[in-house]
Design an enzyme around this catalytic site. Structure first.
Site, short mmCIF file in Angstrom:
data_model
loop_
_atom_site.label_atom_id
_atom_site.label_comp_id
_atom_site.label_asym_id
_atom_site.label_seq_id
_atom_site.Cartn_x
_atom_site.Cartn_y
_atom_site.Cartn_z
N ALA A 64 -46.59 -39.16 28.96
CA ALA A 64 -45.69 -38.26 28.24
C ALA A 64 -44.67 -37.74 29.24
CB ALA A 64 -46.47 -37.10 27.65
N LYS A 65 -43.40 -37.84 28.87
CA LYS A 65 -42.36 -37.26 29.74
C LYS A 65 -42.27 -35.79 29.34
CE LYS A 65 -37.79 -38.43 31.52
NZ LYS A 65 -38.14 -38.39 32.93
N ALA A 66 -43.27 -35.04 29.79
CA ALA A 66 -43.43 -33.65 29.38
C ALA A 66 -42.94 -32.72 30.47
CB ALA A 66 -44.90 -33.37 29.09
#
Ligand code: PPE
Length: 306
Positions: A157-159
């Site tokens: 996840a590009k969180a």
């Protein structure tokens, strides 16, 4: 940074200075946001194109799914909104930053029914690691901070919250006089950099780390396909820092960093100490693709005009 005119905010284009949120926005306190980094390039024929637009929009949706965030928009709606924002700002090339975040409502870790907002900003962003980096290569160090364990904060996840790990490593590297940090996973293998994936070349074979503990970079994926099409052997395989020390070449890939050669790791010179032939070859081919000069990869480009 260079402000542009409008930011897309939940379906409306609002003036840059008015794209604001409340200080009790959930994401500001707990990092509950997902984002993308995308580039639009000016092509040699005068048109403009976004590189792998749908793949980036899909990754945004996937990141949100991992985090159990409900983004109201679909992949197609996000993609269309990106083009709309580029056009509204009259940007023939740009760095594009979509961000979906948990907004104002209840406080506390549990995001509950707080609204999820989406914004899209575009601005000019030149060479991420410095003007000379693309040509001469950069100096990097191994970080003292490990990349998060695969079962810790979900590297696919590009969180926003994941980037605390990157920020720690980046500050350490910069303040120690290096351009970027290489992060090892919790088993001690090379994983990625603070905002880039990593490749090395040994005996003419290109190696990159497997997807295990890294963000699945879209530039990484593009470079793997491109290199294989050009006849190189590419292996997705774990490697250690000492293997990297004696590599013939090494480079980073990322939307912001594009293909940036590495000339030094932990004070050991890599290859001849400047961009090697494979890195240069792939970099040249990559730029030819994003500039619309290679018909074979036109499907990676979404054109737009004003
Ligand atoms: N790993 C990480 C941790 C990462 O942040 C990026 C992109 C990549 C790999 C490469 O992914 P891709 O862009 O899909 O090839 N980092 C973005 C943010 C940089 C920033 O400082 O902000 C980017 O390159 O846009």
């Amino acid at each position: 940074m260079n402000a542009t005119e409008y930011i897309w905010f939940d379906g409306k284009l609002v003036p840059w200075q008015e794209a604001n949120v409340h200080v009790l926005t959930h994401a500001l306190h707990y990092g509950s946001a997902v984002f993308e980094g995308i580039r639009a390039y000016k092509c040699s024929d005068g048109s403009s194109a976004v590189f792998r637009l749908h793949d980036h929009a899909q990754r945004l949706i996937n990141s949100a799914k991992i985090l159990r965030m409900e983004i109201p928009q679909t992949v197609d709606e996000i993609s269309a909104a990106i083009i709309e924002t580029l056009k509204a700002n009259k940007m023939p090339d740009a760095y594009i930053r979509p961000l979906s975040f948990v907004g104002y409502g209840e406080m506390g870790v549990y995001p509950g029914n707080n609204p999820v907002h989406t914004i899209i900003a575009v601005w000019s962003w030149g060479a991420y690691l410095g003007a000379e980096a693309l040509e001469k290569g950069i100096r990097v160090r191994t970080s003292s901070f490990a990349r998060s364990h695969v079962n810790c904060s979900m590297s696919k996840a590009k969180a926003a919250g994941n980037y605390i790990n990157s920020i720690l490593a980046k500050i350490e590297a910069k303040e120690d006089g290096f351009d970027e940090a290489i992060m090892l996973d919790t088993n001690g293998f090379v994983s990625e950099a603070t905002g880039e994936n990593i490749f090395m070349v040994r005996n003419g074979i290109i190696k990159t780390t497997p997807l295990t503990s890294i963000l699945g970079g879209i530039t990484r994926d593009s470079l793997i396909q491109l290199a294989r099409d050009l006849g190189y052997t590419v292996e997705e395989q774990q490697f250690t820092r000492d293997e990297l020390y004696t590599a013939e070449e090494a480079f980073f890939t990322g939307t912001a960093a594009e293909l940036t050669p590495i000339r030094e790791v932990d004070r050991r010179t890599i290859g001849a100490g400047h961009a090697g032939p494979v890195s240069k070859h792939l970099q040249k081919e990559f730029f030819s693709i994003v500039n619309g000069d290679n018909p074979k990869y036109k499907h990676w480009l979404d054109s737009y005009t004003f």
